[in-house]
Write an enzyme that holds these catalytic residues in place. Structure first.
Site, PDB file in Angstrom:
ATOM      1  N   CYS A   6       4.723  -2.474  -0.812  1.00 37.38           N
ATOM      2  CA  CYS A   6       5.647  -3.538  -0.426  1.00 37.38           C
ATOM      3  C   CYS A   6       6.318  -4.135  -1.658  1.00 37.38           C
ATOM      4  CB  CYS A   6       4.910  -4.632   0.345  1.00 37.38           C
ATOM      5  SG  CYS A   6       5.998  -5.983   0.857  1.00 37.38           S
ATOM      6  N   PRO A  43       4.221   1.456   9.126  1.00 36.25           N
ATOM      7  CA  PRO A  43       3.967   0.033   9.370  1.00 36.25           C
ATOM      8  C   PRO A  43       5.096  -0.791   8.773  1.00 36.25           C
ATOM      9  CG  PRO A  43       2.535   0.868   7.619  1.00 36.25           C
ATOM     10  CD  PRO A  43       3.313   2.035   8.129  1.00 36.25           C
ATOM     11  N   MET A  44       5.684  -1.672   9.569  1.00 37.76           N
ATOM     12  CA  MET A  44       6.797  -2.502   9.088  1.00 37.76           C
ATOM     13  C   MET A  44       6.596  -3.938   9.527  1.00 37.76           C
ATOM     14  SD  MET A  44      10.044   0.058   9.624  1.00 37.76           S
ATOM     15  CE  MET A  44       9.350   0.908  11.048  1.00 37.76           C
ATOM     16  N   ALA A  45       6.481  -4.829   8.550  1.00 46.31           N
ATOM     17  CA  ALA A  45       6.224  -6.238   8.821  1.00 46.31           C
ATOM     18  C   ALA A  45       7.339  -6.829   9.668  1.00 46.31           C
ATOM     19  CB  ALA A  45       6.100  -7.003   7.512  1.00 46.31           C
ATOM     20  N   ASN A  94       8.034   9.701   2.747  1.00 46.57           N
ATOM     21  CA  ASN A  94       8.681   8.618   3.490  1.00 46.57           C
ATOM     22  C   ASN A  94       9.974   8.208   2.781  1.00 46.57           C
ATOM     23  OD1 ASN A  94       8.171   5.109   3.470  1.00 46.57           O
ATOM     24  ND2 ASN A  94       9.079   6.198   5.172  1.00 46.57           N
ATOM     25  N   GLY A  95      11.029   8.031   3.588  1.00 47.40           N
ATOM     26  CA  GLY A  95      12.284   7.535   3.037  1.00 47.40           C
ATOM     27  C   GLY A  95      13.497   8.235   3.595  1.00 47.40           C
ATOM     28  N   LYS A 131      -0.571   3.747   0.767  1.00 44.28           N
ATOM     29  CA  LYS A 131       0.880   3.949   0.721  1.00 44.28           C
ATOM     30  C   LYS A 131       1.412   3.316  -0.557  1.00 44.28           C
ATOM     31  CE  LYS A 131       5.180   3.721   3.265  1.00 44.28           C
ATOM     32  NZ  LYS A 131       6.137   2.790   3.831  1.00 44.28           N
ATOM     33  N   GLN A 173      -2.611  -1.361   8.713  1.00 43.32           N
ATOM     34  CA  GLN A 173      -2.365  -1.479   7.278  1.00 43.32           C
ATOM     35  C   GLN A 173      -2.699  -2.898   6.812  1.00 43.32           C
ATOM     36  OE1 GLN A 173       1.636  -1.794   5.243  1.00 43.32           O
ATOM     37  NE2 GLN A 173       1.135   0.308   4.642  1.00 43.32           N
ATOM     38  N   ARG A 212      12.563   2.622   8.903  1.00 48.34           N
ATOM     39  CA  ARG A 212      13.619   1.757   9.438  1.00 48.34           C
ATOM     40  C   ARG A 212      14.482   2.425  10.509  1.00 48.34           C
ATOM     41  NH1 ARG A 212      16.785   0.223   4.290  1.00 48.34           N
ATOM     42  NH2 ARG A 212      16.021   2.284   3.663  1.00 48.34           N
TER      43      ARG A 212
END
Length: 340
Positions: A114, A24-26, A217-218, A155, A83, A242
């Site tokens: 976040c 999930p990415m804002a 993640n990363g 997360k 999320q 990303r």
């Protein structure tokens, strides 16, 4: 080809296969983006942008339209995760219950990772809560009861600061509170997105979990890195963030690699441009030309990233405000020559 067979991920009773999740990415992972990812395939679980629980409650109580970040959720294929973030257990539980009962989501994920100041310092939410394990426990446990039998996940980051890495302690709290899975981004909040994700640290967390899966993640920006993550580290699944924004076909490439199949090649630059224009039209269909064109500026920059002439393209696309201007800039300036 992976040296071992990669098992599907199990979150509660939900089977995620392949065990590759879209983060999930804002501001990015809206319904249009998710549709593009689905058209390429390869993502076992997709997620919405993170939703402000307090704002959602206000909209509900004032009979306003649901948040734009939940656009498409009611109608799109499952499985799908939503999320949410806030620091109040009651508010989070209220929103989780509505997501399950009215939106029929597959997973309710809690954002404890976040690092953005507006969420952390101003709202005391997101990664700020890594310094308050008891409050995290209260939030998770309330949500688990409110959302049952739909699984609740969390997360996190490694900690708030490199001098305060407490992910092992937090992992135990998350599991004890009843979460069905834990996703860990391999940086601290203070790191933001600088440096490299620490996958060794992520891997170490597995020993502190008894029964729930660990999702890493990363920095996963290629099919090869996804395969390597499973082979080198003690994780049950991976989450791509990303790197997929300008390359939504990355999931399909990673899934093929996990199956031991040839990795599909990168689309041609012309095909990539066509994907971007398709993406733009989906956003226009939802928001109308003016708002969609402004929203699409950042996506267009992602599609151009790493290409020859990308900076020149970004300079021009950042100024567009109509469909005609957008198409003209793409026609004239979108990079169609490989990086040399």
């Amino acid at each position: 080809m992976p040296s071992t067979v990669i098992a599907p991920l199990k979150i509660g009773d939900l089977i995620i296969d392949p065990p590759i999740l879209q983060a999930p990415m804002a501001g990015f992972t809206n319904a249009a983006f998710r549709q593009i990812v689905r058209e390429f395939g390869g993502a076992g679980l997709l997620a919405t942008e993170m939703v402000n629980a307090r704002g959602f409650v206000w909209m509900y109580e004032h009979e306003a339209e649901h948040p734009d970040r939940l656009w498409g959720v009611g109608d799109e294929p499952r499985p799908l995760a939503v999320q949410i973030w806030d620091n109040d257990p009651e508010t989070m539980a209220k929103v989780g219950k509505r997501l399950v009962e009215e939106y029929r989501v597959s997973v309710v994920d809690i954002n404890f990772g976040c690092p953005v100041r507006q969420v952390t310092e101003k709202a005391h939410s997101g990664s700020y809560l890594l310094r308050e394990p008891q409050r995290m426990h209260a939030i998770i446990s309330k949500l688990v009861v409110a959302c049952a039998p739909t699984p609740v996940t969390a997360k996190i980051r490694l900690g708030c600061h490199p001098n305060n890495v407490n992910c092992n302690e937090i992992a135990k709290v998350v599991e004890e509170a009843g979460a069905a899975a834990l996703t860990v981004h391999g940086r601290t909040a203070a790191d933001m997105f600088r440096g490299n994700a620490d996958w060794d640290r992520i891997s170490e967390i597995k020993a502190h979990l008894k029964n729930i899966p660990l999702i890493g993640n990363g920095d996963l920006d290629s099919a090869e890195k996804v395969v390597a993550a499973f082979e080198r580290y003690n994780v049950d699944a991976v989450m791509i963030a990303r790197a997929c924004l300008g390359r939504p076909w990355l999931f399909a490439q990673a899934a093929a690699a996990l199956r031991g199949e040839p990795v599909p090649p990168e689309p041609t630059l012309q095909e990539q441009r066509d994907v971007m224009l398709h993406h733009y039209q989906l956003v226009v269909d939802r928001f109308g030309e003016e708002k969609a064109t402004i929203l699409m500026r950042k996506y267009a920059c992602c599609y151009a990233q790493g290409k020859r002439g990308a900076r020149h393209f970004r300079t021009h696309v950042a100024k567009v405000s109509t469909a005609a201007e957008f198409h003209a800039v793409v026609e004239e300036h979108f990079p169609l020559n490989p990086v040399q």
